[in-house]
Motif scaffolding. Structure first.
Motif, PDB file in Angstrom:
ATOM      1  N   TYR A  93      12.984 -29.998  55.896  1.00  0.00           N
ATOM      2  CA  TYR A  93      13.699 -30.871  56.706  1.00  0.00           C
ATOM      3  C   TYR A  93      15.090 -31.107  56.109  1.00  0.00           C
ATOM      4  N   ASP A  94      15.607 -31.743  57.219  1.00  0.00           N
ATOM      5  CA  ASP A  94      17.176 -32.177  56.596  1.00  0.00           C
ATOM      6  C   ASP A  94      18.254 -31.021  56.461  1.00  0.00           C
ATOM      7  N   VAL A  95      18.036 -29.913  57.564  1.00  0.00           N
ATOM      8  CA  VAL A  95      18.599 -28.714  57.244  1.00  0.00           C
ATOM      9  C   VAL A  95      19.760 -28.738  58.325  1.00  0.00           C
ATOM     10  N   PRO A  96      20.906 -28.069  58.378  1.00  0.00           N
ATOM     11  CA  PRO A  96      21.789 -27.861  59.459  1.00  0.00           C
ATOM     12  C   PRO A  96      21.356 -26.957  60.557  1.00  0.00           C
ATOM     13  N   ARG A  97      20.478 -26.241  60.418  1.00  0.00           N
ATOM     14  CA  ARG A  97      20.282 -25.153  61.362  1.00  0.00           C
ATOM     15  C   ARG A  97      18.638 -25.102  61.544  1.00  0.00           C
ATOM     16  N   ALA A  98      18.121 -23.834  61.592  1.00  0.00           N
ATOM     17  CA  ALA A  98      16.549 -23.756  61.836  1.00  0.00           C
ATOM     18  C   ALA A  98      15.858 -24.016  60.436  1.00  0.00           C
ATOM     19  N   GLY A  99      14.850 -24.765  60.779  1.00  0.00           N
ATOM     20  CA  GLY A  99      13.869 -24.756  59.560  1.00  0.00           C
ATOM     21  C   GLY A  99      13.175 -23.494  59.036  1.00  0.00           C
ATOM     22  N   ILE A 100      12.521 -22.615  60.045  1.00  0.00           N
ATOM     23  CA  ILE A 100      12.362 -21.150  59.663  1.00  0.00           C
ATOM     24  C   ILE A 100      13.005 -20.377  60.876  1.00  0.00           C
ATOM     25  N   ASN A 101      13.602 -19.382  60.301  1.00  0.00           N
ATOM     26  CA  ASN A 101      14.212 -18.327  61.102  1.00  0.00           C
ATOM     27  C   ASN A 101      13.742 -17.077  61.240  1.00  0.00           C
ATOM     28  N   ILE A 102      13.244 -16.324  62.279  1.00  0.00           N
ATOM     29  CA  ILE A 102      12.910 -14.925  62.204  1.00  0.00           C
ATOM     30  C   ILE A 102      14.088 -14.287  62.886  1.00  0.00           C
ATOM     31  N   GLY A 103      14.730 -13.406  62.442  1.00  0.00           N
ATOM     32  CA  GLY A 103      16.008 -12.576  63.024  1.00  0.00           C
ATOM     33  C   GLY A 103      15.439 -11.162  63.504  1.00  0.00           C
ATOM     34  N   SER A 104      16.586 -10.497  64.188  1.00  0.00           N
ATOM     35  CA  SER A 104      16.054  -9.211  64.625  1.00  0.00           C
ATOM     36  C   SER A 104      15.545  -8.275  63.627  1.00  0.00           C
ATOM     37  N   GLY A 105      15.000  -7.209  64.069  1.00  0.00           N
ATOM     38  CA  GLY A 105      14.731  -6.000  63.046  1.00  0.00           C
ATOM     39  C   GLY A 105      13.638  -6.513  62.016  1.00  0.00           C
ATOM     40  N   ALA A 106      12.799  -7.674  62.630  1.00  0.00           N
ATOM     41  CA  ALA A 106      11.753  -7.782  61.943  1.00  0.00           C
ATOM     42  C   ALA A 106      10.468  -7.049  62.411  1.00  0.00           C
ATOM     43  N   TRP A 107       9.566  -6.562  61.945  1.00  0.00           N
ATOM     44  CA  TRP A 107       8.452  -5.565  62.201  1.00  0.00           C
ATOM     45  C   TRP A 107       7.131  -6.543  62.397  1.00  0.00           C
ATOM     46  N   GLY A 108       7.298  -7.787  62.351  1.00  0.00           N
ATOM     47  CA  GLY A 108       6.137  -8.634  62.764  1.00  0.00           C
ATOM     48  C   GLY A 108       5.117  -8.926  61.687  1.00  0.00           C
ATOM     49  N   GLY A 109       4.028  -9.321  62.213  1.00  0.00           N
ATOM     50  CA  GLY A 109       2.877  -9.593  61.361  1.00  0.00           C
ATOM     51  C   GLY A 109       2.963 -10.722  60.522  1.00  0.00           C
ATOM     52  N   HIS A 110       4.113 -11.629  60.823  1.00  0.00           N
ATOM     53  CA  HIS A 110       4.499 -12.865  59.863  1.00  0.00           C
ATOM     54  C   HIS A 110       3.447 -13.726  60.584  1.00  0.00           C
ATOM     55  N   LEU A 111       2.955 -14.844  59.394  1.00  0.00           N
ATOM     56  CA  LEU A 111       1.970 -15.967  59.723  1.00  0.00           C
ATOM     57  C   LEU A 111       2.756 -17.120  59.360  1.00  0.00           C
ATOM     58  N   ILE A 112       3.016 -18.052  60.411  1.00  0.00           N
ATOM     59  CA  ILE A 112       3.628 -19.284  60.416  1.00  0.00           C
ATOM     60  C   ILE A 112       2.768 -20.283  60.433  1.00  0.00           C
ATOM     61  N   GLU A 113       2.186 -21.074  59.470  1.00  0.00           N
ATOM     62  CA  GLU A 113       0.974 -22.009  59.677  1.00  0.00           C
ATOM     63  C   GLU A 113       1.048 -23.122  58.629  1.00  0.00           C
ATOM     64  N   TRP A 114       0.467 -24.543  59.251  1.00  0.00           N
ATOM     65  CA  TRP A 114       0.516 -25.640  58.626  1.00  0.00           C
ATOM     66  C   TRP A 114       1.719 -26.240  58.161  1.00  0.00           C
ATOM     67  N   ASN A 115       2.865 -25.820  58.624  1.00  0.00           N
ATOM     68  CA  ASN A 115       4.231 -26.419  58.173  1.00  0.00           C
ATOM     69  C   ASN A 115       4.698 -27.454  58.953  1.00  0.00           C
ATOM     70  N   ASP A 116       5.376 -28.465  58.160  1.00  0.00           N
ATOM     71  CA  ASP A 116       6.008 -29.701  58.798  1.00  0.00           C
ATOM     72  C   ASP A 116       7.359 -29.780  58.627  1.00  0.00           C
ATOM     73  N   VAL A 117       7.954 -29.189  59.971  1.00  0.00           N
ATOM     74  CA  VAL A 117       9.267 -29.088  59.863  1.00  0.00           C
ATOM     75  C   VAL A 117       9.951 -29.881  61.008  1.00  0.00           C
ATOM     76  N   PHE A 118      11.083 -30.602  60.497  1.00  0.00           N
ATOM     77  CA  PHE A 118      11.657 -31.804  61.375  1.00  0.00           C
ATOM     78  C   PHE A 118      13.345 -31.939  60.634  1.00  0.00           C
TER      79      PHE A 118
END
Length: 791
Positions: free
Chosen positions: A440-465
Motif C-alpha cells: 500500500y501507499d504506492v504511486p502506481r500499481a501494487g503488483i504489475n505484470i508487464g509484457s513478455g511474461a510467459w505466465g504461470g504466475h500465482l497472485i493470491e491472498w494479498n491485501d493491496v490498497f
C-alpha cells in the motif's frame, strides 16, 4: 530383507544426510584477524566470505551477525564460489534477538557552526559524494522548490514554475540540480540533471529517458531539488562539493551536536553474481536490516519491451544468476532505488517475511533478458510483420527468473523518487508467486505484470490498497500483454488471430491466476488488465472500490468475484476474444467502451446487487450484453459489509446464480511481527455510488459530424488520453468535410489550430481560420495524428 541389513541401511542413510555444521560470528567490534568465534568474532562479512571458500561446501555454514551497524566500504559480492549445497547452505543470520544493520552509507562526525536563518554548516571529508542525508535514521530533503509538504499528492509538493526563467534568476549556479516531473499522461514520471543556464537565463538540462512512451512533462506537476538558494525550510540540506561543506536546516528541537548523521555511497549493498552455468546456490540472509542505498533514477534508461517502463537493473539487493537462495525476515529500509532486483537467470529465489519500506523505486522486481523473448519490440508503436514473426511459443533462452516466491512481505511507501514503479514488478519471467503480501501507499500499481511474461504466475491472498496515488490510468493490480501478436490497431490483430489463433499464446503460454485477494484503488481500477493481457483466471477476489477492467486480450476467465460500489469494465475487446464473465456480484451495470456486438464467449450467471429491490432477472445487464440470460438482480444480503465481510447469507438470492462464498479474512501478511505493523484498507459503504455532476454527455455537431465530450476515466483509458478532456467523434457522414479529411469515427479531437480542445463548448468557440482550413489533432490508437479539414 534381513532385519540387521535394514537397520544398517537406516543408520547409514542417517549418517550420510547428517550434515556437518560450522558456526562463525561477526561483530562491528570484532577483528578480521580473529578466528570468528563467539568471543573472538570477525569484523566484516568480507572476511567471512573467505571461510566459505575455504570450507568449500563440505559443511553447512552459519555466520551470526551481532547487533550494531556495519558500514560497507564496498558492495558485498557473492559468486558461485560462495555457494552452499542442498542440506549444507550458507547462511548469514542475525544473532538471537540482536539487530545487525548493513548500511551502504557512512557516518559523519561533524563540527557544526551557524550559517544564517536557522541553517548550519560543517566541513566534510574531501570528495564526499552523497545524494541522501539521514539524521537520526530519518531521510532528509535535498534543498528543493517547492518545499516538502507531506499532504501534497504529487512529489510532496509541486509547482508549475519549478524551473521557470523567473525562478532560476535567483539561482547563482544550478549545475547538479535535478528536475522531477510527472509524465504528461500521468504514466509515471521523468527526471533531469540541470547542466546550467543558457545566455537568456533559461535552465538547461539533460535526461527524460525514464518513460518508454515519450509525451513530455506535465506542465504543472514538477519540482526541483539540490539547488542551494532553495535551502529555506526545516529538514532541507545541500552539499557543496567544491567547498566540501554540508549545509543543513534542522527541524525544531533537534540536538544537532549529538545527532547521528549518515550519508549514502553505494547503489548496491549485496550482489549475488552468477549465471546459468555457474549460479550462486543455497545462500540465505535472515533477520538482517539493510539500510541506505543511493538513488538510481538517472540510470533508469532501459526500455522494458513495449510497456511504459524503463528500468535500472539494480537495487539495494541485486540477485543475478542464482538458484535456491533466499532473503528471510529481513528489513530493507530507505533504498534509494529498487529494494530487491531479481535479474535475468534465477530459479527458486524466495523472499519471505520481509519488511520493505520507503524504497525510491520498486519493492521487488523480477525482470528477464529481452534476448530471451522471441521478436522483442521496445516501443509502443513498433510492430512485427506476421510473415517475419517467429511462430515458436515460449522463451528463446532460459535467461529469466522462474519459480520464485514473494511471500508474507510488507511493502509500503515505495516509489518515493520514481513513480513508474510497483510494489512487485514482473516482466519477462515465468511462474512467480506473490502470496500473503500487504502492499500500500504506492504511486502506481501494487503488483504489475508487464509484457513478455510467459505466465504461470500465482497472485493470491494479498491485501493491496492505496495505489495509483500519484499517477493515472492504472490499477492496484495492473498488467500488459503487448506481446509479439499485439498491435495498436485492433482490426489488424483480429485478422491475424483469425488466420493464426495460436498467436496470443506464444508468450502467454501458461495461465496467470489471480485469486483470493483484496484490492482497493481509489484512483483507477482495482484490477486492470490492459493492452493485450491474455490467459488469466481471476477468481474469488474482493474489489472494494475501482471494479475490474479487461481491455483487449484473449481467454480471460473472471468468475466468483465481488465488485463493491462498482462493476465490470470491458474495454475494446477483440472479436472472438473467448472471454468469460460469470458468477460475479456487481453493484452497478457494466461499464463497456468500444465493445463488439458479441462480448466474448460467455457473460452469464452474474448478480446485480440492488438493495431494496426484489429478486428479478437482471434486465439491465441483459440489455447491455445480449447475454446474462441466467443473471439476477436484487439484494445480495451480505453478512457484515461495514467490517468488510462480503460473504452472502444462506438465504441470499446471489447463491442461485452459482456464486459461492469465499473467505473474507487472511489477506496480507501472516507473521505476527508484520501483522502488528501492517495497515488494512478502509471499507466503503455498501451502497451504489450516487451520480455526481460532471461533464455534459450531450451530443453536438461539428462540420457535419456528431461529437460529444470524453466522459470518465474509462474513456480516458480506452482512448489513451492524458486526462478527461477532448471531443469524441461519433460518426463521419459520407460527404462531410470530416470524412474527406481522413478523420474517422472514434477519433478524439484534442486540438484545433494549435488550441487545446477540452470539451464541445471549446470546440464550438474556435473561429473559422482565415485560410479556410482547420488543422485538427486527433488521438487514434493512442497516438497523435494531424489532419487538415476544409469546410
Amino acid at each position: 530383507m534381513n532385519i540387521k541389513l535394514l537397520v544398517c541401511a537406516i543408520l547409514f542413510t542417517g549418517f550420510v544426510f547428517q550434515a556437518k555444521a560450522a558456526d562463525f560470528y561477526i561483530s562491528p567490534s570484532g577483528n578480521d584477524k580473529n578466528p570468528g568465534t563467539f568471543k573472538l568474532p570477525f569484523a566484516t562479512i568480507e572476511r567471512a566470505k573467505k571461510e566459505i571458500v575455504r570450507i568449500g561446501g563440505e559443511e553447512a555454514i552459519t555466520f551470526y551477525l551481532r547487533g550494531g551497524t556495519y558500514y560497507l566500504p564496498q558492495t558485498l559480492v557473492f559468486t558461485a564460489q560462495h555457494s552452499g549445497t542442498l542440506g549444507k547452505p550458507v547462511t548469514f543470520s542475525a544473532y538471537k534477538n540482536e539487530v545487525p544493520v548493513i548500511s551502504g552509507g557512512a557516518r559523519l562526525r561533524l563540527q557544526w557552526t551557524a550559517y544564517k536563518q536557522g541553517i548550519f554548516k560543517a566541513k566534510v571529508p574531501a570528495g564526499l559524494q552523497s545524494d541522501q542525508l539521514f539524521v537520526n535514521g530519518k531521510r532528509q530533503h535535498m534543498a528543493r522548490y517547492p518545499d516538502f509538504d507531506l499532504k501534497a499528492q504529487y512529489y510532496n509538493g509541486f509547482a508549475a514554475d519549478a524551473f521557470s526563467k523567473e525562478r532560476a534568476a535567483g539561482w547563482n549556479d544550478p549545475v547538479g540540480g535535478y528536475i522531477h516531473a510527472m509524465h504528461k499522461a500521468m504514466w509515471g514520471d521523468y527526471h533531469y540533471l540541470i547542466t546550467g543556464k543558457d545566455s537568456s537565463g533559461n535552465v538547461v538540462y539533460t535526461g527524460g529517458w525514464q518513460n518508454n512512451r515519450q509525451m513530455g512533462m506535465d506542465p504543472e506537476r514538477r519540482y526541483v531539488e539540490n539547488i542551494f538558494e532553495e535551502l529555506d525550510a526545516p529538514c532541507e540540506w545541500y552539499l557543496d562539493r567544491q567547498k566540501n561543506e554540508l549545509y543543513f536546516y534542522p527541524e525544531k528541537g533537534l540536538e544537532l551536536k549529538t545527532a547521528l548523521i549518515e550519508t549514502v555511497r553505494l547503489k548496491h549493498l549485496v550482489e549475488l553474481n552468477g549465471n546459468e552455468q555457474h549460479p550462486v546456490k543455497f545462500l540465505q540472509f535472515k533477520g538482517i536490516t539493510f539500510l541506505h542505498s543511493a538513488r538510481s533514477f538517472m540510470e533508469n534508461k532501459e526500455p522494458l519491451l513495449r510497456s511504459d517502463w524503463t528500468i535500472y537493473r539494480g537495487g539495494m539487493f541485486l540477485i543475478n544468476g542464482a538458484e535456491d537462495c533466499g532473503i528471510t525476515n529481513c528489513i530493507l529500509d530507505q533504498a534509494g532505488g529498487n529494494a530487491i532486483f531479481v535479474n535475468n537467470y534465477n530459479r527458486r529465489i524466495k523472499i519471505t517475511g520481509c519488511h520493505i519500506d520507503k524504497a525510491g523505486s520498486s519493492g521487488v522486481a523480477f525482470v528477464g533478458d529481452p534476448k530471451a523473448v522471441r521478436n522483442p519490440l521496445f516501443e509502443y508503436n513498433q510492430v512485427q510483420e506476421l510473415s517475419a514473426m517467429d511462430k515458436e511459443a515460449g522463451p528463446k533462452t532460459a535467461n529469466y527468473p522462474a519459480n520464485c516466491l514473494v511471500e508474507d512481505c510488507l511493502i509500503h511507501e515505495s516509489g518515493r523518487v520514481e513513480k513508474q514503479t510497483a510494489g512487485v514488478q514482473i516482466e519477462m519471467a515465468q511462474q512467480i508467486t506473490v502470496r500473503h503480501c500487504s502492499i500500500y501507499d504506492v504511486p502506481r500499481a501494487g503488483i504489475n505484470i508487464g509484457s513478455g511474461a510467459w505466465g504461470g504466475h500465482l497472485i493470491e491472498w494479498n491485501d493491496v490498497f492505496n495505489t495509483v496515488m500519484e499517477t493515472g490510468d492504472h490499477g492496484s493490480f495492473n498488467s500488459w500483454g503487448r506481446d509479439r501478436f499485439w498491435r495498436p490497431n485492433r482490426k489488424e490483430v483480429d485478422s491475424w488471430v483469425k488466420e493464426r489463433p495460436e498467436l496470443p499464446f506464444l508468450e502467454a503460454v501458461k495461465t496467470v491466476i489471480i485469486r483470493n485477494n483484496r484490492w482497493r484503488c481509489d484512483h483507477g481500477w482495482d484490477i486492470d488488465l490492459d493492452d493485450g493481457s491474455t490467459n488469466y483466471l481471476i477468481q474469488n477476489n474482493i474489489c472494494l472500490n475501482g471494479g475490474l477492467k479487461n481491455r483487449e486480450g484473449y481467454n480471460r476467465v473472471v468468475e466468483n468475484n465481488i465488485m463493491v460500489n462498482n462493476s465490470f469494465h470491458p474495454h475494446v475487446w477483440y472479436q472472438n476474444s473467448n472471454d468469460i464473465f460469470k458468477r460475479n456480484i456487481v453493484f452497478t451495470p457494466y461499464k463497456p467502451i468500444g465493445m463488439p456486438k458479441v462480448w466474448g464467449k460467455q457473460i452469464d450467471s452474474n448478480f446485480h446487487h440492488q438493495p431494496g429491490q426484489k429478486t428479478v432477472a437482471a434486465h439491465e445487464l441483459q440489455q447491455q450484453t445480449g447475454q446474462d440470460q441466467h443473471s439476477l438482480s436484487g439484494n445480495a444480503l451480505f453478512v457484515d459489509p461495514e467490517i468488510g465481510d462480503y460473504r452472502v447469507r444462506e438465504n441470499s438470492p446471489a447463491l442461485k446464480t452459482g456464486f459461492k462464498n469465499f473467505p473474507m479474512t487472511g489477506f496480507g501478511v501472516v507473521s505476527p511481527a508484520l501483522k502488528k505493523l501492517a495497515r488494512t484498507p478502509v471499507f466503503p459503504r455498501s451502497i451504489p455510488l450516487s451520480k455526481t455532476p460532471g461533464r455534459s454527455s450531450a451530443i453536438s455537431g461539428w462540420l457535419g459530424s456528431s461529437v460529444r465530450n470524453i466522459l470518465g476515466q474509462g474513456e480516458m483509458s480506452a482512448y489513451g488520453l492524458a486526462g478527461e478532456a477532448g471531443v469524441l467523434v461519433l460518426d463521419v457522414p459520407h460527404g462531410s468535410p470530416i470524412v474527406k479529411s481522413g478523420i474517422l469515427k472514434d477519433d478524439v479531437i484534442v486540438s484545433v489550430n494549435s488550441k487545446t480542445v477540452k470539451d464541445i463548448d471549446e470546440l464550438a468557440k474556435i473561429p473559422a481560420p482565415r485560410n479556410g482550413v482547420y488543422k485538427v489533432e486527433v488521438i487514434r490508437n493512442q497516438k497523435s495524428i494531424f489532419f487538415e479539414v476544409k469546410p
